[in-house]
Every structure is written in structure tokens, then in C-alpha cells.
Design a protein around this motif. Structure first.
Motif, short mmCIF file in Angstrom:
data_model
loop_
_atom_site.label_atom_id
_atom_site.label_comp_id
_atom_site.label_asym_id
_atom_site.label_seq_id
_atom_site.Cartn_x
_atom_site.Cartn_y
_atom_site.Cartn_z
N VAL A 195 4.00 2.35 2.11
CA VAL A 195 4.79 3.52 1.73
C VAL A 195 3.95 4.74 2.03
O VAL A 195 2.75 4.77 1.72
N PHE A 196 4.55 5.72 2.66
CA PHE A 196 3.86 7.00 2.83
C PHE A 196 4.80 8.11 2.40
O PHE A 196 5.95 8.17 2.82
N ASN A 197 4.28 8.96 1.55
CA ASN A 197 5.04 10.13 1.15
C ASN A 197 4.11 11.32 1.18
O ASN A 197 3.14 11.39 0.44
N GLY A 198 4.37 12.22 2.10
CA GLY A 198 3.48 13.38 2.24
C GLY A 198 4.24 14.64 1.92
O GLY A 198 5.17 15.02 2.62
N LYS A 199 3.81 15.27 0.86
CA LYS A 199 4.50 16.49 0.44
C LYS A 199 3.62 17.68 0.76
O LYS A 199 2.42 17.67 0.49
N VAL A 200 4.23 18.69 1.35
CA VAL A 200 3.52 19.94 1.59
C VAL A 200 4.36 21.04 0.97
O VAL A 200 5.54 21.19 1.30
N VAL A 201 3.77 21.75 0.04
CA VAL A 201 4.50 22.82 -0.63
C VAL A 201 3.86 24.15 -0.27
O VAL A 201 2.66 24.35 -0.47
N VAL A 202 4.65 25.04 0.30
CA VAL A 202 4.15 26.35 0.66
C VAL A 202 4.78 27.37 -0.28
O VAL A 202 5.97 27.64 -0.21
N ALA A 203 3.95 27.91 -1.15
CA ALA A 203 4.45 28.83 -2.17
C ALA A 203 4.90 30.14 -1.52
O ALA A 203 4.52 30.46 -0.38
N GLU A 204 5.69 30.90 -2.25
CA GLU A 204 6.26 32.13 -1.72
C GLU A 204 5.18 33.08 -1.21
O GLU A 204 5.34 33.76 -0.19
N ALA A 205 4.06 33.09 -1.92
CA ALA A 205 2.98 34.02 -1.55
C ALA A 205 2.20 33.54 -0.33
O ALA A 205 1.45 34.31 0.28
N ALA A 206 2.39 32.30 0.03
CA ALA A 206 1.50 31.70 1.03
C ALA A 206 1.94 31.97 2.47
O ALA A 206 2.16 31.04 3.25
N ILE A 207 2.05 33.24 2.82
CA ILE A 207 2.38 33.56 4.20
C ILE A 207 1.22 33.16 5.11
O ILE A 207 0.10 32.96 4.63
N LYS A 208 1.50 33.05 6.39
CA LYS A 208 0.48 32.67 7.39
C LYS A 208 -0.11 31.29 7.11
O LYS A 208 -1.23 30.99 7.52
N THR A 209 0.62 30.48 6.40
CA THR A 209 0.17 29.10 6.21
C THR A 209 0.28 28.35 7.52
O THR A 209 1.23 28.53 8.27
N ASP A 210 -0.72 27.52 7.77
CA ASP A 210 -0.70 26.69 8.95
C ASP A 210 -0.78 25.24 8.47
O ASP A 210 -1.81 24.81 7.97
N ALA A 211 0.31 24.52 8.59
CA ALA A 211 0.32 23.15 8.05
C ALA A 211 0.87 22.17 9.06
O ALA A 211 1.94 22.37 9.61
N THR A 212 0.12 21.13 9.32
CA THR A 212 0.56 20.08 10.23
C THR A 212 0.46 18.74 9.52
O THR A 212 -0.55 18.46 8.88
N GLN A 213 1.49 17.96 9.63
CA GLN A 213 1.44 16.64 9.03
C GLN A 213 2.03 15.60 9.98
O GLN A 213 3.11 15.79 10.52
N THR A 214 1.30 14.53 10.19
CA THR A 214 1.79 13.47 11.06
C THR A 214 1.57 12.12 10.38
O THR A 214 0.51 11.87 9.81
N ASN A 215 2.58 11.30 10.43
CA ASN A 215 2.45 9.93 9.93
C ASN A 215 2.98 8.98 10.99
O ASN A 215 4.13 9.03 11.37
N VAL A 226 0.85 -1.20 0.00
CA VAL A 226 0.00 0.00 0.00
C VAL A 226 0.88 1.24 0.00
O VAL A 226 1.68 1.44 0.90
N ASP A 227 0.68 2.05 -0.99
CA ASP A 227 1.49 3.27 -1.12
C ASP A 227 0.55 4.47 -1.16
O ASP A 227 -0.33 4.55 -2.02
N ASN A 228 0.73 5.40 -0.24
CA ASN A 228 -0.02 6.64 -0.26
C ASN A 228 0.91 7.81 -0.49
O ASN A 228 1.81 8.06 0.31
N HIS A 229 0.69 8.49 -1.57
CA HIS A 229 1.41 9.73 -1.84
C HIS A 229 0.41 10.88 -1.72
O HIS A 229 -0.63 10.84 -2.36
N THR A 230 0.69 11.83 -0.87
CA THR A 230 -0.21 12.97 -0.78
C THR A 230 0.59 14.23 -1.05
O THR A 230 1.79 14.29 -0.81
N ARG A 231 -0.12 15.20 -1.55
CA ARG A 231 0.54 16.49 -1.79
C ARG A 231 -0.45 17.62 -1.54
O ARG A 231 -1.59 17.59 -2.00
N ILE A 232 -0.01 18.58 -0.77
CA ILE A 232 -0.85 19.74 -0.52
C ILE A 232 -0.08 20.96 -0.99
O ILE A 232 1.06 21.18 -0.58
N ASP A 233 -0.69 21.73 -1.85
CA ASP A 233 -0.08 22.98 -2.30
C ASP A 233 -0.77 24.16 -1.63
O ASP A 233 -1.95 24.42 -1.89
N HIS A 234 -0.03 24.85 -0.78
CA HIS A 234 -0.53 26.10 -0.21
C HIS A 234 -0.09 27.19 -1.19
O HIS A 234 1.08 27.52 -1.26
#
Ligand SMILES: Nc1ncnc2c1ncn2[C@@H]1O[C@H](COP(=O)(O)OP(=O)(O)OP(=O)(O)O)[C@@H](O)[C@H]1O
Ligand SMILES: [Mg+2]
Lengths: 443, 250
Positions: free
Chosen positions: A328-348, A298-306
Motif C-alpha cells: 500500500v502506498f499513500n502519499g499526501k502532499v498538502v500545500v497550505a494557502e501561504a505556501a506559494i512557490k512550493t515545488d513538490a514532486t511525488q512519484t510512486n 507493507v503499507d507506507n503512508h507519507t505526508r508532507i506539509d508545505h
């Protein structure tokens, strides 16, 4: 399933067969170009970073025939365990990728909500269908998405106009059944919520004993301002089933997406879930449970684009690995330059219960903005000895105590589901794979 | 009922218990007191079958059986119950589900039929009244986020439901406010009977104001340094441990 000669382009026969079916020009062209892209790209190379731990060799070796007419004798009893019980549930059932109206729910339509089987929409030449299909370029030249588009034939369109609170949950059930020849299906689901809409959607991928098919699903979700989608995808396919899923979500301002993805079955599973937070105030809760037991992969790839300022994400995936399972777990969080005040939490969190099990976990944070709050953490552990003793000291035997704690480890994720009846249903589904999960509260 | 003979035990290669002798008969309540780190919890944990201790000498017999040879669950099914000094939090395990599973496991061991959810709920609600716990606690995860006092009450609730033969209570009275202390004492007294025995590990005389013990022991440096009746507890409260332990460590 037969081994295929090296030279034959994969799925060429199936595609040739599909070419003979009647289709409007635009659709035929769409499929042709998608198939050309798939053939050109081929399956992901083994070296590809995103596929490092998920070898597609076994999948490539198999030959799948296209979904044919579904077995007519299949009754609701056979899939009862997969069904969400709700007095108003709006349910479509697909057997090996083909919509079977007889198995669906017969409840009155809900005002403001339009649910259309994709084959119907295609037959009716719905003019806007072409625009609804998300441009594939967004999808990173993914071969499985191309394959899904090449075989675009069935699935569902779920559309809610603005300002409706839909209390009736929508459920799509995809059943994989045993055949002499394994088959491949490529369901496409398109969900569009207007402003201020609230909806609950369940996708159930269910396998009957002995099934050994390939489901290559693709779900695209667009959430308008201030809308909310509670989404539960449960994969309980059979021991021989292969499953690839792509879920793409785009969110506008203040929209909320609560995703719960449970992988409890199948033989070889790869999911990619991508969320784009495109406007301020958009937030996503992204939860998952995976069980890699027996020889399951089982492979989970997640991606969040802020993408913009003031967006939030909260992700919790928990996995149980035992026997010779591989997760397999791969969690990608991308915070773009404009994305100030992003609040991102990731737990595996992973529970590795056997020596022969394997877990490869990798959180990936890419932060290009200042002034953000981002946390992530990944753990691999065993059952808590103190808790085990506590349970045993009250009379539970070791196996029961282990099972109870294993179930509890997953249940913590389920308890984060705010919406009823979704939480209860999720608990039931979880209990089907982990029997010691207390399926009923207080029982 | 319980007979401990010359019990020696190590924790991480360090000798903690250095020859404990203790006999507890059915119907009796024994209080075990003693300074911090003297081995009280070690003794209680060994009796309940907790991992991490190595018994190097001696024996423990419970109702004529070799207690140390039994699994923790077998001990529980045979009627041994330990209220932990630090009850464990178990996220994801529903409190009442756990309690029912434990109750039925013990019944199964005794060859009694399983009790269904409805019947069990009725039973547990009665006991809850006794220890003054709100029914909301039933559907919370075991001890998760419970306050110190709530955890202790929950231990007492478990004890009342499981009705052990031999209850070991490790500082169940610590950290309780006056009302909670009375509740815990009430729970203990409710269970007091000629067939049952209890061992109360405590630091304070105040519990013993409500639960009158038959014997009081002082555990010091891994041995029972002194035993007496309930007046010993009062004396300890007055004079501290020094006068007892001075002899023990020699
Ligand atoms: N896992 C461990 N590793 C090392 N030492 C330990 C361990 N467990 C207990 N000990 C030591 O054993 C001794 C006895 O501990 P125990 O918990 O039995 O004391 P106690 O009498 O219950 O004390 P208190 O009144 O503070 O609860 C202490 O010195 C303690 O530090
Ligand atoms: Mg102690």
C-alpha cells in the motif's frame, strides 16, 4: 502468540506490569494518560480511510508480553549483516526494545554530538526530557503513538549542538529475537539538530530467524535552520514480525532532510512518515523502497506539509510486489494557502510481478496556494520486455535477467542517495533481499 | 555456419519476411542492405530470438542446430550476438556488472570457470581501448543517457568482450561520426577470423570501405532481391534501390 479473549483490553497486563516499575511522577503520569488515550481510541477502525487497506485484525488478535531482559548470549556476529561498517560509527543496539550496551560501538564520543540511551536519560531524570517529547496532538490522535508513549522506556536521544559537521554516522539497531512468547517493544528516538549541523542517521530494524514480535517505533526529528540530516531506515525483520513505525519531522529554514526508507522484511508492516516544512527554504527528499513478497503486507503512508512559501519536496517510492505480497502506498502532499512557490514532486512506481500480488497506491495532493509547481504520478507495471530480451541476448538466463531488472528497478532509488557511506550501505541492504542488485560498484 | 531456408515471418499478422534464403559460412562477412522497412531488422531479431515475430515457414540452422528452437540466452551462449539497431537503456543496471554477468554466463555454459571482478576489469579495459570508450562508462547504467554513437560503441564493446561466433550487426554504423565509424570498423575487423561469421546490416557503402564484405545482399519486400560481391554495394550507392526492387516486388 496466543489469541486473546475479546474482553481483555489490549496491553492491559503489560501496562499493569510496567506500573510496578519505578518511574518519576511525571513519567508515570505521562504513561497513564497515554495508555488511557490508547484504550479509549482502540485500534484504528476498519472503515478509517487511512487504514482501508491495512487491516489490524491480525495484530489485534496477538498477545505480546513486554520486552524482558534480552538474551545475554547474543553476539555481534548474529547481527553482523545489519551493521554499518565505518571507522567512527556511533552505534547503539537494542534487543527486543532493550538497550544492550555490550553490543554497541566503543568509539570515542564525537564533539558536539550527544547520544543518550533513553533509559539512561529517564534514570537520570533529565529535566528537559518532558519538553522534548513532541505534543501528541500533532500526531492526529494516533493510537500507536499513544501506545508508544504509554510504554515509553527505551530508545535514544540524539542531540547535536549548533555548527558541527559530524562525519561519524550514527546507527541505531533494533533487533527482534525469537521467544517462546512474542513480545512488543516501543522504541522512541528523538533527534534534535542545531543550526548548521550535518548528520547521518541509520535506523536498522533487524529480525533473527524465527522472531515473531511487534515493534511499535516512534521517531521524532527536529531540524534547526540550515541543518541537514541524511536518514536511512531499513526494516529487515523476520517473517513473523509485525512492525508499526511513526516518524515525525519538523524542519526550520533552509534545513534539508533526506529520507530513505527501505522495507525488505517483516510480515505485516505499516509506516507513517510525516514532514512539516515550517520555514522558507526547507526541503525534503523522501525516498523509499518496499518489497512485498511471500505473504508480506507493507503499507507506507507519507505526508508532507508545505506550510510556508519557498519550500520543496521530492519524493520517490518504488515497490516490488510478488508472490502473494500486498503493498500500500499513500502519499499526501498538502500545500497550505501561504505556501506559494512550493515545488513538490511525488512519484510512486510499482512492479507487480505476480497475479496474486496486490498494490493499492494513492497519491493525494491538496493544494490551497496559487503559484506552485506540483507534480505527481503513480505507475503499476511489469518488467520491460525489451530490456529482458536485451539481457537474454547477451547470455543471461530468464530468471537471472528478471532478477537483475527487478533489482535495478529498486536500485534507481538507491542511486539517488548522495551521501557516502550511506549509499553503499543501502545498496548492501538492498542486495540482501534482492541478490541480483550489484552490491559493489563495478563488480 | 548459418543456413536460412525459405524463411517466412509475420509481425502482428502481417507478412514481413517472404522466403529468405541465405547461407553464411565461417570466416565470411555478409552485408545486408535494402530500403527502410524491407525486413532487415526483422530478420536479425528473429535470428537472435526476439519476441513478437511468428515464423510461419522455413528453417534456420546454426552450426547444425535448429536455431529457431533455442531461447535467446541459449543462442547467445552458443555464440550468436546481435548488436541492436536501437540498444536498450536499462536504468539501475551497472554496465560493467552486466557485461561481467554476460561473460560469465557464457563461460558457464561452455563449462569454463568464472572470472572474478579484478580479472574481468583488466580484460574489459583492454577492449575499451580498442573502441576508444572512456572507463567512466563502465560504472554508468547500461546505455542510460548514452549518446547514439556511444550506444553503438557500447554494442561493439560487448561484442569484443563476448567474442561471438556469429555476429549480427544491425545498423551499428548508422548515426556515427567519421571517427566513430572507424572505431566500429576496427572493432569488427579485430574480431574477423576464419572461425567467425558476421552479418552487417547497413545502409551505407562507407562502412564497407573499412570492412570488406565477402557478399552483399539486397533485401527488398521480404526477399533477397539480389546478391553480389562488394561491388554491388558501390553500385547501389550510385544507382539507389529502384533497379533492384522493381524486380523483387513483381
Ligand atoms: N511490432 C511491429 N508491429 C507492426 N509492424 C512492424 C513491427 N515491427 C516491424 N514492423 C514492420 O515490419 C516492416 C519491417 O521492419 P524492419 O524493422 O525489419 O525494417 P528494416 O528493414 O530494418 O528497416 P530500417 O532500414 O528502417 O531499419 C516495417 O514495415 C515495419 O513497420
Ligand atoms: Mg532496421
Amino acid at each position: 502468540m496466543n489469541a486473546v479473549a475479546e474482553t481483555a483490553p489490549p496491553y492491559a497486563d503489560s501496562f499493569a506490569a510496567l506500573q510496578h516499575t519505578r518511574a518519576p511522577d511525571w513519567l508515570a503520569e505521562l504513561r497513564r494518560s497515554a495508555f488511557a488515550r490508547f484504550t479509549e481510541r482502540g485500534f484504528p477502525p476498519e472503515r478509517a480511510e487511512d487504514w482501508k487497506y491495512s487491516n489490524t485484525r491480525a495484530l489485534q488478535k496477538l498477545r505480546f508480553s513486554p520486552a524482558t531482559t534480552p538474551p545475554t548470549n547474543l553476539g555481534t556476529e548474529a547481527i553482523a549483516a545489519a551493521l554499518l561498517q565505518h571507522p567512527q560509527v556511533q552505534r547503539l543496539v537494542f534487543v527486543d526494545g532493550v538497550h544492550v550496551p555490550a553490543l554497541g560501538s566503543k568509539h570515542a564520543a564525537v564533539p558536539g554530538l550527544r547520544i543518550t540511551p533513553l533509559d539512561t536519560a529517564l534514570r537520570e531524570h533529565r529535566a528537559d526530557l518532558r519538553e522534548l517529547l513532541l505534543p501528541e496532538a500533532r500526531w492526529d490522535n494516533d493510537p500507536f503513538t499513544a501506545l508508544n508513549t504509554a510504554f515509553l522506556a527505551d530508545g535514544a536521544l540524539i542531540e547535536a549542538a549548533g555548527n558541527v559537521q559530524v562525519t561519524a554516522p550514527v546507527q541505531l539497531v533494533f533487533v527482534s529475537t525469537p521467544h517462546t512468547e512474542a513480545c512488543a517493544s516501543h522504541p522512541r528516538v528523538m533527534v534534535t539538530l542545531g543550526t548548521n549541523v550535518k548528520l547521518t542517521l541509520v535506523e536498522s530494524y533487524f529480525g533473527l530467524d524465527g522472531a515473531a514480535n511487534f515493534t511499535n517505533s516512534c521517531t521524532q526529528i527536529a531540524l534547526a535552520a540550515n541543518s541537514r540530516l541524511d536518514y536511512f531506515a531499513v526494516q529487515r525483520e523476520a517473517q513473523g514480525d509485525f512492525h508499526v513505525s511513526r516518524v515525525y519531522v519538523s524542519q526550520r529554514e533552509r534545513s534539508r532532510f533526506a529520507s530513505h526508507v527501505y522495507n525488505l522484511g517483516g510480515e505485516w508492516v505499516r509506516n507513517d512518515l510525516r514532514v512539516r516544512l515550517e520555514d522558507a527554504g526547507a526541503s525534503v527528499r523522501m525516498d523509499g523502497v518496499y518489497l512485498a513478497d511471500r505473504s508480506r503486507h507493507v503499507d507506507n503512508h507519507t505526508r508532507i506539509d508545505h506550510l510556508v512559501a519557498y519550500t520543496a519536496s521530492d519524493e520517490l517510492y518504488r515497490g516490488i510486489i510478488r508472490d502473494r505480497g500486498h503493498a500500500v502506498f499513500n502519499g499526501k502532499v498538502v500545500v497550505a494557502e501561504a505556501a506559494i512557490k512550493t515545488d513538490a514532486t511525488q512519484t510512486n512506481n510499482n512492479l507487480l510481478l505476480t497475479r496474486n500480488g496486490e498494490i493499492d497506491t494513492k497519491p493525494e495532493l491538496e493544494i490551497y496556494a496559487d503559484d506552485v509547481k506540483c507534480n505527481h504520478g503513480a505507475t503499476i507495471g511489469q518488467l520491460d520486455e525489451q530490456a529482458l530480451f536485451y539481457l537474454r541476448s547477451r547470455g543471461l538466463d530468464l530468471d537471472t535477467a528478471r532478477e537483475l531488472l527487478t533489482g535495478a528497478f529498486a536500485r534507481v532509488v538507491t542511486d539517488r542517495i548522495a551521501a557516502e557511506p550511506l549509499r553503499r550501505f543501502a545498496l548492501e541492504q538492498l542486495a540482501s533481499a534482492l541478490p541480483q542488485v550489484a552490491a559493489e560498484d563495478g563488480a | 555456419m548459418l543456413s536460412i531456408k525459405n524463411l517466412h515471418a509475420n509481425v502482428a499478422d502481417k507478412e514481413i519476411l517472404k522466403g529468405i534464403n541465405l547461407d553464411v559460412k565461417a570466416g565470411e562477412i555478409h552485408a545486408v542492405m535494402g530500403p527502410n522497412g524491407s525486413g532487415k531488422s526483422t530478420l536479425a531479431n528473429i535470428l537472435a530470438g526476439r519476441d513478437g515475430y511468428t515464423v510461419t515457414q522455413g528453417s534456420v540452422s546454426y552450426q547444425g542446430q535448429d536455431l529457431l528452437a533455442m531461447d535467446p540466452e541459449t543462442r547467445a551462449c552458443a555464440g550468436v550476438f546481435l548488436a541492436l539497431q536501437y540498444p536498450v537503456e536499462i536504468p539501475g543496471v551497472n554496465n560493467v556488472y552486466f557485461l561481467k554477468a554476460a561473460y560469465n554466463a557464457i563461460r558457464k555454459h561452455r563449462g569454463e570457470e568464472q572470472v572474478d571482478a579484478v580479472k574481468f576489469l583488466g580484460l574489459v579495459k583492454d577492449k575499451m581501448k580498442l573502441v576508444d570508450i572512456d572507463t567512466a562508462f563502465l560504472n554508468r547504467a547500461v546505455n542510460e543517457g548514452f549518446s547514439g554513437g556511444e550506444k553503438k560503441r557500447n554494442e561493439i564493446l560487448q561484442m569484443l568482450v563476448l567474442e561471438p561466433r556469429l555476429a549480427l550487426l544491425d545498423e551499428t554504423d548508422s548515426g556515427l561520426d567519421i571517427d566513430a565509424l572507424k572505431v566500429v570498423a576496427k572493432g569488427i575487423n579485430a574480431l574477423r577470423s576464419p572461425e567467425r561469421a558476421m552479418v552487417l546490416v547497413t545502409h551505407y557503402q562507407r562502412l564497407l570501405d573499412y570492412v570488406v564484405p565477402d557478399c552483399v545482399h539486397v533485401l527488398a519486400a521480404g526477399r533477397i532481391a539480389k546478391s553480389g560481391d562488394k561491388s554491388l554495394a558501390a553500385e547501389l550507392e550510385q544507382r539507389g534501390y529502384d533497379w533492384v526492387t522493381a524486380g523483387a516486388s513483381a
